[in-house]
Design a protein around this motif. Sequence first.
Motif, PDB file in Angstrom:
ATOM      1  N   GLU B  10      -1.205  66.851  -9.966  1.00  9.55           N
ATOM      2  CA  GLU B  10      -0.908  65.618 -10.702  1.00  9.55           C
ATOM      3  C   GLU B  10       0.420  65.757 -11.462  1.00  9.55           C
ATOM      4  O   GLU B  10       1.229  64.819 -11.509  1.00  9.55           O
ATOM      5  CB  GLU B  10      -2.056  65.320 -11.667  1.00  9.55           C
ATOM      6  CG  GLU B  10      -2.080  63.878 -12.120  1.00  9.55           C
ATOM      7  CD  GLU B  10      -3.193  63.613 -13.134  1.00  9.55           C
ATOM      8  OE1 GLU B  10      -3.630  64.568 -13.812  1.00  9.55           O
ATOM      9  OE2 GLU B  10      -3.597  62.452 -13.248  1.00  9.55           O
ATOM     10  N   ASN B  11       0.641  66.932 -12.033  1.00  9.29           N
ATOM     11  CA  ASN B  11       1.914  67.175 -12.733  1.00  9.29           C
ATOM     12  C   ASN B  11       3.099  67.080 -11.771  1.00  9.29           C
ATOM     13  O   ASN B  11       4.144  66.534 -12.121  1.00  9.29           O
ATOM     14  CB  ASN B  11       1.907  68.550 -13.408  1.00  9.29           C
ATOM     15  CG  ASN B  11       0.986  68.578 -14.603  1.00  9.29           C
ATOM     16  OD1 ASN B  11       0.648  67.531 -15.165  1.00  9.29           O
ATOM     17  ND2 ASN B  11       0.561  69.771 -14.997  1.00  9.29           N
ATOM     18  N   TRP B  12       2.915  67.613 -10.572  1.00 10.09           N
ATOM     19  CA  TRP B  12       3.983  67.532  -9.569  1.00 10.09           C
ATOM     20  C   TRP B  12       4.288  66.076  -9.232  1.00 10.09           C
ATOM     21  O   TRP B  12       5.440  65.681  -9.098  1.00 10.09           O
ATOM     22  CB  TRP B  12       3.577  68.282  -8.302  1.00 10.09           C
ATOM     23  CG  TRP B  12       3.593  69.777  -8.436  1.00 10.09           C
ATOM     24  CD1 TRP B  12       4.229  70.509  -9.393  1.00 10.09           C
ATOM     25  CD2 TRP B  12       2.942  70.729  -7.578  1.00 10.09           C
ATOM     26  NE1 TRP B  12       4.010  71.848  -9.176  1.00 10.09           N
ATOM     27  CE2 TRP B  12       3.241  72.011  -8.076  1.00 10.09           C
ATOM     28  CE3 TRP B  12       2.149  70.601  -6.439  1.00 10.09           C
ATOM     29  CZ2 TRP B  12       2.760  73.165  -7.462  1.00 10.09           C
ATOM     30  CZ3 TRP B  12       1.672  71.755  -5.832  1.00 10.09           C
ATOM     31  CH2 TRP B  12       1.977  73.028  -6.342  1.00 10.09           C
ATOM     32  N   LEU B  13       3.199  65.289  -9.078  1.00  6.90           N
ATOM     33  CA  LEU B  13       3.377  63.856  -8.773  1.00  6.90           C
ATOM     34  C   LEU B  13       4.184  63.173  -9.864  1.00  6.90           C
ATOM     35  O   LEU B  13       5.106  62.411  -9.600  1.00  6.90           O
ATOM     36  CB  LEU B  13       2.011  63.170  -8.677  1.00  6.90           C
ATOM     37  CG  LEU B  13       1.262  63.194  -7.357  1.00  6.90           C
ATOM     38  CD1 LEU B  13      -0.058  62.470  -7.527  1.00  6.90           C
ATOM     39  CD2 LEU B  13       2.081  62.553  -6.250  1.00  6.90           C
ATOM     40  N   ARG B  14       3.799  63.458 -11.119  1.00  3.95           N
ATOM     41  CA  ARG B  14       4.481  62.846 -12.262  1.00  3.95           C
ATOM     42  C   ARG B  14       5.952  63.227 -12.280  1.00  3.95           C
ATOM     43  O   ARG B  14       6.787  62.448 -12.712  1.00  3.95           O
ATOM     44  CB  ARG B  14       3.837  63.313 -13.574  1.00  3.95           C
ATOM     45  CG  ARG B  14       2.507  62.681 -13.825  1.00  3.95           C
ATOM     46  CD  ARG B  14       2.264  62.459 -15.317  1.00  3.95           C
ATOM     47  NE  ARG B  14       0.906  61.991 -15.527  1.00  3.95           N
ATOM     48  CZ  ARG B  14      -0.122  62.790 -15.807  1.00  3.95           C
ATOM     49  NH1 ARG B  14       0.086  64.086 -15.983  1.00  3.95           N
ATOM     50  NH2 ARG B  14      -1.325  62.308 -15.940  1.00  3.95           N
ATOM     51  N   ALA B  15       6.237  64.442 -11.795  1.00  2.00           N
ATOM     52  CA  ALA B  15       7.621  64.909 -11.780  1.00  2.00           C
ATOM     53  C   ALA B  15       8.397  64.325 -10.593  1.00  2.00           C
ATOM     54  O   ALA B  15       9.558  64.670 -10.378  1.00  2.00           O
ATOM     55  CB  ALA B  15       7.650  66.435 -11.738  1.00  2.00           C
ATOM     56  N   GLY B  16       7.724  63.453  -9.815  1.00  2.00           N
ATOM     57  CA  GLY B  16       8.420  62.743  -8.746  1.00  2.00           C
ATOM     58  C   GLY B  16       8.349  63.414  -7.383  1.00  2.00           C
ATOM     59  O   GLY B  16       9.027  63.004  -6.446  1.00  2.00           O
ATOM     60  N   GLU B  17       7.494  64.459  -7.270  1.00  2.00           N
ATOM     61  CA  GLU B  17       7.358  65.149  -5.981  1.00  2.00           C
ATOM     62  C   GLU B  17       6.412  64.374  -5.062  1.00  2.00           C
ATOM     63  O   GLU B  17       5.548  63.641  -5.529  1.00  2.00           O
ATOM     64  CB  GLU B  17       6.755  66.541  -6.202  1.00  2.00           C
ATOM     65  CG  GLU B  17       7.630  67.464  -7.013  1.00  2.00           C
ATOM     66  CD  GLU B  17       8.177  68.580  -6.162  1.00  2.00           C
ATOM     67  OE1 GLU B  17       8.524  68.323  -4.997  1.00  2.00           O
ATOM     68  OE2 GLU B  17       8.261  69.698  -6.684  1.00  2.00           O
TER      69      GLU B  17
END
Lengths: 224, 104
Positions: B10-17
């Motif tokens: 989820e953190n990766w998603l938030r970072a735009g990945e």
Amino acid sequence: MTPETLARLQAARASGAPVALLTRLSDGAQRLFPEDEVLGALADVAREAMEADRAGPATVEGESWFVQPHNPPLRLVIIGAVHVAQHLAPLGAAMGFAVTVVDPRRAFATGERFPGVSLVHEWPDEALDTLRPDARTAIVTLTHDPKLDDPALETALRSPCFYIGALGSKRTHAKRVDRLRAAGLTEEDIARIAAPVGLDIGAVTAPEIALSVIAQVVARRRGR
Amino acid sequence: MSEDILGTAENWLRAGERVALATVVETWGSSPRPAGSMLAVTDSGRLEGSVSGGCIEGAVAEVAREVMREGTPRLLDFGISDEQAWEVGLACGGKLKVFVERLG
């Protein structure tokens, strides 16, 4: 997984609510149980998976599903903010436990000694009354002090927690058993206590003792 | 401290990945990781978690990149002697099915 499903799953996990993610393998369609309405047979499978805490496939009315329970973390309650506890707390966290350290002695139970650990400064029996240990809770007493350990053990033994361990030599434990008997606990109750605590790996140092304790907790959890 | 593959993903998603999630659905024999084990993958090559002892993560990550581009989930068979099955074998002789889906 849609952003909406991910958000709902993460919200449920953050709130500590047990849920199961159901994925239809043919197309990836997902339901979050029990929030979403699902077929009765699928709901039964989801409930069983949550109860057993075990993920697996299921075929319901000719459709293949994958059922993944997301239960709240197991809990490890450590009585005594002592040296061994400083090593047991991070090992417990690494094994996936939500760790709480209980010690009314504020000089021991400090954020500096236990960074990121939930600290409770109440007497152990009061703390355990509040924490309400369940079948997914392990309790370890480490204080060596009967004034702190005994009330904790008496309260722990009245709970359905899956593991109770008490630090202390065979001699210390024999005296403890006498006191618990005198307090009215049965032999069956007392036999639930793992003592001397931990697997016998010849542990000497505080980190080694912590390792032997967490290994025993994991063994019990896995039915060994 | 504890493993939280979904939280990391989820953190990766938030970072735009772009992120895909692989989950072990079913195992036979001596597969090292049980059903429910997860591996999160980004298109930039980050990996978190596992679906085996390391034998098939590379192959799963390759499929994961296709899945995150196309958006269609895939169910992969490993170690099963079948022409449809993936060529990658498991040294342990285990067999497993892995579901790969785009996250978010």
